[in-house]
Scaffold this motif. Structure first.
Motif, PDB file in Angstrom:
ATOM      1  N   HIS A   5      12.901  18.702   4.998  1.00 15.34           N
ATOM      2  CA  HIS A   5      13.329  18.437   3.675  1.00 15.34           C
ATOM      3  C   HIS A   5      14.504  17.271   3.989  1.00 15.34           C
ATOM      4  O   HIS A   5      15.702  17.624   3.516  1.00 15.34           O
ATOM      5  N   GLN A  17      15.466  15.003  -2.044  1.00 11.33           N
ATOM      6  CA  GLN A  17      14.496  15.675  -2.246  1.00 11.33           C
ATOM      7  C   GLN A  17      14.692  16.067  -4.013  1.00 11.33           C
ATOM      8  O   GLN A  17      15.489  15.758  -4.673  1.00 11.33           O
ATOM      9  N   TRP A  18      13.510  16.750  -4.376  1.00 15.46           N
ATOM     10  CA  TRP A  18      13.086  16.857  -5.933  1.00 15.46           C
ATOM     11  C   TRP A  18      13.948  18.097  -6.344  1.00 15.46           C
ATOM     12  O   TRP A  18      14.227  19.244  -5.731  1.00 15.46           O
ATOM     13  N   ARG A  58       6.129  18.258  -4.072  1.00 18.42           N
ATOM     14  CA  ARG A  58       7.150  19.517  -3.374  1.00 18.42           C
ATOM     15  C   ARG A  58       6.224  19.974  -2.274  1.00 18.42           C
ATOM     16  O   ARG A  58       6.662  20.363  -1.173  1.00 18.42           O
ATOM     17  N   TRP A  61       5.734  18.022   1.027  1.00 15.87           N
ATOM     18  CA  TRP A  61       6.812  18.137   2.175  1.00 15.87           C
ATOM     19  C   TRP A  61       6.671  19.289   3.143  1.00 15.87           C
ATOM     20  O   TRP A  61       6.802  19.183   4.253  1.00 15.87           O
TER      21      TRP A  61
END
Length: 183
Positions: A5, A17-18, A58, A61
């Motif tokens: 990540h 990253q989210w 997500r 990844w």
């Protein structure tokens, strides 16, 4: 080898990253008809569709070691969209491949953010993720995205239609060797 990540920085953007808090700002971007005009069939997104897409992003990844980065403006802390890598399964004729793409909120257009972030993502793609070739796909009338692709050093591959909705798109590509010859 890439970390699972990663995060990247450019002069003006944090590619990260989210977070859970990103759903509402991203849903707002996806609901803008001007933003979505050249995406898919051109219809604006819903919050539910954005939530499903974000869950998929997500998971990518974890599955692949690359994906879409949340693009946050460093000066304001505002989520302005995303830039990253995905598998363009919607266009089977070019598979297997990886696509670089971007989607930015309208008030971030014309400021060089897509090019700035995409250059950083290409460095990640070729130097960390180990990709040999990257494509970018856009509607044939999306001249702004075509300009970004050209600035990135991508070259024309083909014009075709997306089977699911018949929209005409152009595909541009860049190899690892081509990328490294640009620097």
């Amino acid at each position: 080898m890439t970390t699972r990540h990663p995060e990247r920085h450019t002069e003006r953007l944090w590619l990260r990253q989210w977070r859970e808090a990103d759903l509402d700002p991203l849903a707002e971007i996806d609901a803008d008809p001007d933003v979505m005009r050249y995406i898919g069939d051109g219809s604006p997104g819903t919050r539910e569709r954005t939530a499903a897409a974000l869950a998929h992003v997500r998971a990518a990844w974890d599955e692949r070691g690359y994906g879409l980065f949340a693009a946050e403006e460093i000066a304001t802390g505002e989520l302005i969209g995303w830039v990253g890598l995905a598998v363009p399964a919607f266009l089977p004729e070019i598979m297997p491949t990886v696509e670089i793409g971007w989607r930015l909120r309208r008030n971030s257009w014309g400021r060089g953010y897509a090019t700035e972030a995409a250059r950083e993502v290409l460095a990640f793609a070729f130097d960390e993720a180990g990709l040999d070739r990257v494509v970018s796909i856009c509607h044939v009338d999306n001249h702004a995205s075509t300009r970004v692709m050209t600035k990135l050093g991508m070259t024309f591959d083909r014009t075709t239609r997306v089977p699911a909705h018949g929209q005409p798109v152009q595909v541009m590509s860049l190899s690892r060797e081509g990328y490294h010859s640009l620097s």
